[in-house]
Design a protein around this motif. Structure first.
Motif, PDB file in Angstrom:
ATOM      1  N   ARG A   1       0.842  -1.207   0.000  1.00  0.00           N
ATOM      2  CA  ARG A   1       0.000   0.000   0.000  1.00  0.00           C
ATOM      3  C   ARG A   1       0.876   1.256   0.000  1.00  0.00           C
ATOM      4  N   LEU A   2       1.971   1.230   0.741  1.00  0.00           N
ATOM      5  CA  LEU A   2       2.891   2.360   0.755  1.00  0.00           C
ATOM      6  C   LEU A   2       3.475   2.603  -0.634  1.00  0.00           C
ATOM      7  N   ILE A   3       3.903   1.540  -1.294  1.00  0.00           N
ATOM      8  CA  ILE A   3       4.443   1.658  -2.657  1.00  0.00           C
ATOM      9  C   ILE A   3       3.383   2.254  -3.582  1.00  0.00           C
ATOM     10  N   GLU A   4       2.154   1.765  -3.460  1.00  0.00           N
ATOM     11  CA  GLU A   4       1.064   2.261  -4.294  1.00  0.00           C
ATOM     12  C   GLU A   4       0.844   3.762  -4.083  1.00  0.00           C
ATOM     13  N   LEU A   5       0.846   4.196  -2.835  1.00  0.00           N
ATOM     14  CA  LEU A   5       0.661   5.619  -2.533  1.00  0.00           C
ATOM     15  C   LEU A   5       1.816   6.470  -3.058  1.00  0.00           C
ATOM     16  N   LEU A   6       3.038   5.977  -2.921  1.00  0.00           N
ATOM     17  CA  LEU A   6       4.200   6.713  -3.430  1.00  0.00           C
ATOM     18  C   LEU A   6       4.156   6.841  -4.950  1.00  0.00           C
ATOM     19  N   ILE A   7       3.765   5.762  -5.610  1.00  0.00           N
ATOM     20  CA  ILE A   7       3.650   5.791  -7.074  1.00  0.00           C
ATOM     21  C   ILE A   7       2.535   6.740  -7.492  1.00  0.00           C
ATOM     22  N   ALA A   8       1.401   6.683  -6.800  1.00  0.00           N
ATOM     23  CA  ALA A   8       0.284   7.579  -7.123  1.00  0.00           C
ATOM     24  C   ALA A   8       0.715   9.042  -7.003  1.00  0.00           C
ATOM     25  N   GLN A   9       1.464   9.369  -5.974  1.00  0.00           N
ATOM     26  CA  GLN A   9       1.932  10.744  -5.787  1.00  0.00           C
ATOM     27  C   GLN A   9       2.909  11.143  -6.888  1.00  0.00           C
ATOM     28  N   ALA A  10       3.808  10.232  -7.253  1.00  0.00           N
ATOM     29  CA  ALA A  10       4.776  10.522  -8.316  1.00  0.00           C
ATOM     30  C   ALA A  10       4.067  10.761  -9.646  1.00  0.00           C
ATOM     31  N   VAL A  11       3.087   9.931  -9.955  1.00  0.00           N
ATOM     32  CA  VAL A  11       2.333  10.093 -11.204  1.00  0.00           C
ATOM     33  C   VAL A  11       1.555  11.409 -11.178  1.00  0.00           C
ATOM     34  N   ALA A  12       0.931  11.719 -10.056  1.00  0.00           N
ATOM     35  CA  ALA A  12       0.178  12.972  -9.924  1.00  0.00           C
ATOM     36  C   ALA A  12       1.092  14.188 -10.096  1.00  0.00           C
ATOM     37  N   ASP A  13       2.343  14.050  -9.689  1.00  0.00           N
ATOM     38  CA  ASP A  13       3.316  15.137  -9.829  1.00  0.00           C
ATOM     39  C   ASP A  13       3.928  15.197 -11.225  1.00  0.00           C
ATOM     40  N   GLY A  14       3.531  14.274 -12.110  1.00  0.00           N
ATOM     41  CA  GLY A  14       4.000  14.291 -13.494  1.00  0.00           C
ATOM     42  C   GLY A  14       5.269  13.511 -13.759  1.00  0.00           C
TER      43      GLY A  14
END
Length: 75
Positions: free
Chosen positions: A5-18
């Motif tokens: 879940r932590l990895i998923e959240l970190l990836i989601a934030q990175a994608v949201a940041d472009g």
């Protein structure tokens, strides 16, 4: 929060940041892959998945596709 879940959240934030993300999962968690694909679609980003284990949903990679000249091979 668990590791996945932590990895998923970190990836989601990175994608949201472009940012572009390359994720290597030795466990081949197909549920996580599905969630990452949804994240990419939500942000209108390209999503590609490569897996030997899940070949039915994997992209194909041909390392010799652009081979034209002998000099392009590694020595």
């Amino acid at each position: 929060v668990g590791k996945t879940r932590l990895i998923e959240l970190l990836i989601a934030q990175a994608v949201a940041d472009g940012h572009a993300v390359i994720f290597i999962d030795p466990k081949s968690d197909i549920d996580l892959v599905a969630r990452l694909e949804l994240i990419a679609k939500r942000h209108q980003r390209l999503f590609a998945f490569f897996s030997v284990r899940h070949h039915e949903v994997s992209i194909c990679i041909d390392p010799l596709r652009n081979y034209n000249l002998r000099s392009t091979l590694a020595e």
